[in-house]
Design an enzyme around this catalytic site. Sequence first.
Site, mmCIF file in Angstrom:
data_model
loop_
_atom_site.group_PDB
_atom_site.id
_atom_site.type_symbol
_atom_site.label_atom_id
_atom_site.label_comp_id
_atom_site.label_asym_id
_atom_site.label_seq_id
_atom_site.Cartn_x
_atom_site.Cartn_y
_atom_site.Cartn_z
ATOM 1 N N THR A 191 0.858 -1.139 -0.060
ATOM 2 C CA THR A 191 0.019 0.017 0.137
ATOM 3 C C THR A 191 0.888 1.202 -0.096
ATOM 4 O O THR A 191 1.984 1.211 0.713
ATOM 5 C CB THR A 191 -0.870 -0.040 1.253
ATOM 6 O OG1 THR A 191 -1.912 -1.017 1.146
ATOM 7 C CG2 THR A 191 -1.555 1.296 1.487
ATOM 8 N N ASP A 245 -8.952 -0.048 5.066
ATOM 9 C CA ASP A 245 -8.831 1.145 5.967
ATOM 10 C C ASP A 245 -8.157 2.254 4.978
ATOM 11 O O ASP A 245 -8.511 3.711 5.557
ATOM 12 C CB ASP A 245 -7.819 0.864 7.163
ATOM 13 C CG ASP A 245 -6.473 0.462 6.524
ATOM 14 O OD1 ASP A 245 -6.268 -0.450 5.709
ATOM 15 O OD2 ASP A 245 -5.633 1.080 6.760
ATOM 16 N N GLY A 300 -6.052 -3.967 7.273
ATOM 17 C CA GLY A 300 -6.971 -2.960 7.484
ATOM 18 C C GLY A 300 -8.060 -2.945 8.189
ATOM 19 O O GLY A 300 -8.511 -1.631 8.853
#
Length: 315
Positions: A180, A211, A233
């Site tokens: 990410t 998230d 997340g």
Amino acid sequence: MSRAAVIEPVLLVHGGAGVRRQDIDAGSEDEIRGALAQALRQGHALLQAGHGALDAVTAAVVVLEDSPHFNAGRGAVFTHDGRNEMDAAVMDGATLRAGAVANLEHVRNPVLLARAVMEHSPHVMLAGAGAETFAREHGIALADPDYFRTELRWRQWQEALRREASGSNEDTPGGDRFGTVGAVALDVHGHLAAATSTGGMTGKRWNRIGDSAVIGAGTYADSHCAVSGTGWGEFYIRTAAAHAICMRVAHMRQSVHDAAERVIRGEIPELGGSGGAIALAADGTFAMPFNTAGMFRGRMGADGVPHVAIWKDEP
Ligand code: ASP
């Protein structure tokens, strides 16, 4: 004679937590470090030229989305049924405006769509087909699903399916839980912003949203602090991690270091989660904690040099 204090702009980036030494070869490591440095240079040049923090975090995240080495944009991980489904968000700390998008399959740079949602819609969060209709209406570049696919991510998906079929719960060799990307910035006006973009987690199902796209969980910025998270997340959503860090800074008068440590190396692992975050305060102090073996990360400030690190023992 009094002079207004000069604010030195600062940019932090991450390319995901969770990487282990055995996951990457020397060639990939060099390319990853190069992409992080490039993201820092691009975003920091905008800050130096007087652009706002939002412009800097957007530009930095676009560089990382375009690199196949990170789990965002090109190089996103695969869902359980073999698709790339992406989430992203941006937040402007000075105005508390925010934009988020989820379940995208055809948007080349999800962070640009998140920003368009913030600037050109009355909403904060759009998902799936509706979000992509909005993208077309606002001239956001689209891409064929093949564009996002990389061989590494495809192999990780195959491996995840194999492990699932055999009932194993060990980690995928080559790592599939990181990549990410995110950025936080402080501009010369003293304003903060945050942006995060992700393909989510390998093997996710049922249009799971992580998230990164949830304001307050993986992405948050206000006038005190800006945070972009990376990791498992669900735990970042349950602890409202990014918001929790900024509340500690604003209302409990904690340093950004103590606040981020408490949430990332305290609350999240105590619940069974893992990951990291980059956090920047309005006074330019920052923290980049993680509770995994490594986190792709970098910083550029007053010395004008991109500082990139991956492993725990690097400064
Ligand atoms: N936080 C991302 C998610 O759960 C994944 C990651 O950071 O690697 O969607």
